[in-house]
Motif scaffolding. Structure first.
Motif, short mmCIF file in Angstrom:
data_model
loop_
_atom_site.label_atom_id
_atom_site.label_comp_id
_atom_site.label_asym_id
_atom_site.label_seq_id
_atom_site.Cartn_x
_atom_site.Cartn_y
_atom_site.Cartn_z
N VAL A 101 17.32 0.44 33.85
CA VAL A 101 16.18 1.36 33.84
C VAL A 101 15.22 1.51 33.09
N VAL A 102 15.94 2.39 31.68
CA VAL A 102 14.63 2.45 30.76
C VAL A 102 13.70 0.60 30.23
N SER A 103 12.12 1.47 30.15
CA SER A 103 11.85 0.23 29.15
C SER A 103 11.44 0.91 27.63
N GLY A 104 10.55 0.33 27.16
CA GLY A 104 9.56 0.48 25.90
C GLY A 104 10.43 -0.40 24.37
N TRP A 105 11.37 -1.66 25.03
CA TRP A 105 11.22 -3.16 23.91
C TRP A 105 11.16 -3.80 24.80
N GLN A 106 11.14 -3.49 26.08
CA GLN A 106 11.59 -5.57 26.44
C GLN A 106 10.24 -6.42 26.50
N ALA A 107 9.11 -5.93 25.72
CA ALA A 107 7.65 -6.99 25.78
C ALA A 107 8.59 -7.32 24.14
N SER A 108 7.92 -8.90 24.31
CA SER A 108 8.26 -9.64 22.95
C SER A 108 7.40 -8.98 22.13
N TRP A 109 6.29 -7.92 21.74
CA TRP A 109 5.88 -7.64 20.88
C TRP A 109 6.43 -6.81 20.15
N GLN A 110 7.56 -5.62 20.79
CA GLN A 110 7.75 -5.00 21.26
C GLN A 110 9.30 -5.37 20.16
N ARG A 111 9.95 -6.26 20.84
CA ARG A 111 11.47 -6.61 20.45
C ARG A 111 10.74 -7.37 18.64
N LEU A 112 9.67 -7.63 18.67
CA LEU A 112 9.86 -8.25 17.06
C LEU A 112 9.18 -7.27 16.30
N LEU A 113 9.08 -6.09 16.99
CA LEU A 113 8.09 -4.92 15.70
C LEU A 113 9.54 -4.46 15.54
N ILE A 114 11.35 -3.79 16.45
CA ILE A 114 11.85 -3.23 16.35
C ILE A 114 12.68 -4.03 14.91
N GLY A 115 12.33 -5.77 15.27
CA GLY A 115 12.57 -6.17 14.54
C GLY A 115 12.19 -6.27 13.16
N VAL A 116 11.72 -5.76 12.59
CA VAL A 116 10.70 -5.81 11.25
C VAL A 116 12.29 -4.85 10.95
N LEU A 117 11.70 -3.44 11.52
CA LEU A 117 12.01 -2.28 11.25
C LEU A 117 13.67 -1.90 10.61
N VAL A 118 14.19 -2.82 11.60
CA VAL A 118 15.67 -3.71 11.58
C VAL A 118 16.34 -3.97 11.08
N LEU A 119 16.15 -5.24 10.49
CA LEU A 119 16.01 -6.01 9.35
C LEU A 119 15.75 -5.57 7.90
N THR A 120 14.55 -5.23 7.54
CA THR A 120 13.88 -4.45 6.88
C THR A 120 14.88 -3.13 6.46
N SER A 121 15.29 -2.59 7.21
CA SER A 121 15.74 -0.88 6.97
C SER A 121 17.27 -1.30 6.52
N THR A 122 17.58 -2.68 6.97
CA THR A 122 19.29 -3.18 6.52
C THR A 122 19.51 -3.32 5.20
N TRP A 123 18.56 -4.66 4.76
CA TRP A 123 18.23 -5.03 3.38
C TRP A 123 18.57 -3.49 2.54
N MET A 124 16.72 -2.16 2.58
CA MET A 124 17.20 -1.22 1.87
C MET A 124 18.59 -0.33 1.90
N ALA A 125 19.15 -0.60 3.03
CA ALA A 125 20.01 0.26 2.71
C ALA A 125 20.98 -0.23 2.63
N LEU A 126 21.36 -1.73 2.33
CA LEU A 126 22.49 -2.31 1.59
C LEU A 126 22.01 -1.94 -0.15
#
Length: 270
Positions: A101-126
């Protein structure tokens, strides 16, 4: 399929364990970065980038960001940055619960930005975790919590699973599986409480942190499942025979690691 999974695990396990626990801090950072970059290549596909040149450009961007972060903080102190990642995972939980139901992540550019945050934060955390006193022990605890949550969920779900946890995202996951995974996390944390010889108060804190990390690991798995469902694919790639892709192996860690590390950081400040 089972034979492929077994031999892939047998071949990769010594390499992964050596890279995580038997290397210097600088080699550890590079090793984790390599895993994250393989995940970035797959994430580009999840975001809808099909051409290899576009996926390579995205992967190079993630590499440049990690190199910049390492330049400004070679000691690996990224706890402050992890607030953003944890706040994101709160939002991701809302998306997963309300899917589709909820939007805000489906667009390609949104998923790309989410990936930047998720992947870099994983590296930073470890990296931040490894640099802490008893970093090896804490890293082992994090990995065992993630694996324990998955294994406990599997067996509890098989035995008692009826009510679905998030049927629109991952029909196979059950509420009983969630409780089974959290029970495993509690038992694992108790083992580390005894090993670290913590007093009652610190032991309770570590138990709570373990439970939060367990919940986050489930969320990370569900979030990647949501992206794959939206993209119309079963696995993030076929890089690991019998296991799918790198993201299929680290999706739980992408959420659990920032939560675990930030909670430990807050505990050290109290």
């Amino acid at each position: 399929m089972l034979k492929e999974r077994f031999w892939t695990a047998v071949l990769l396990a010594p390499i992964v364990l050596a890279g995580l626990f038997l290397s210097s801090f600088d080699v550890f950072k590079l090793f984790v970065a390599g895993i994250v970059l393989l995940g970035a290549w797959e994430w580009a596909n999840l975001a809808g980038l099909i051409p290899s040149t576009a996926r390579l450009a995205y992967t190079s961007l993630i590499a440049a960001l990690m190199a910049t972060l390492n330049y400004y903080s070679p000691a690996g102190e990224f706890s402050g940055f992890l607030w953003v990642a944890v706040l994101f995972w709160w939002m991701a939980a809302f998306w997963v619960v309300r899917y589709p139901v909820v939007s805000g992540w489906q667009a390609s550019w949104q998923r790309l930005l989410i990936g930047v945050l998720v992947l870099t934060s994983t590296w930073m955390a470890l990296v931040t975790l490894q640099h802490q006193p008893k970093g090896d022990v804490l890293l082992l605890m994090l990995l065992l919590l993630v694996w324990g949550a998955d294994i406990g969920a599997y067996f509890a779900g098989k035995t008692w699973g009826k009510a679905k946890l998030a049927p629109n995202v991952s029909p196979g996951k059950t509420r009983a599986g969630l409780w089974g995974g959290l029970t495993s996390c509690a038992l694992i944390s108790l083992c580390f409480i005894v090993y670290l010889e913590l007093d009652l108060l610190l032991g309770v804190y570590l138990l709570l942190i373990a439970m939060l990390a367990g919940l986050a690991s489930v969320l990370g798995d569900l979030f990647e499942s949501m992206l794959k469902r939206h993209r119309g694919i079963k696995d993030s790639s076929q890089l690991l025979p019998g296991h799918g892709g790198i993201l299929d192996r680290i999706d739980s860690i992408t959420a659990a690691a920032p939560v675990f590390v930030l909670c430990l950081h807050l505990l050290s400040m109290s």
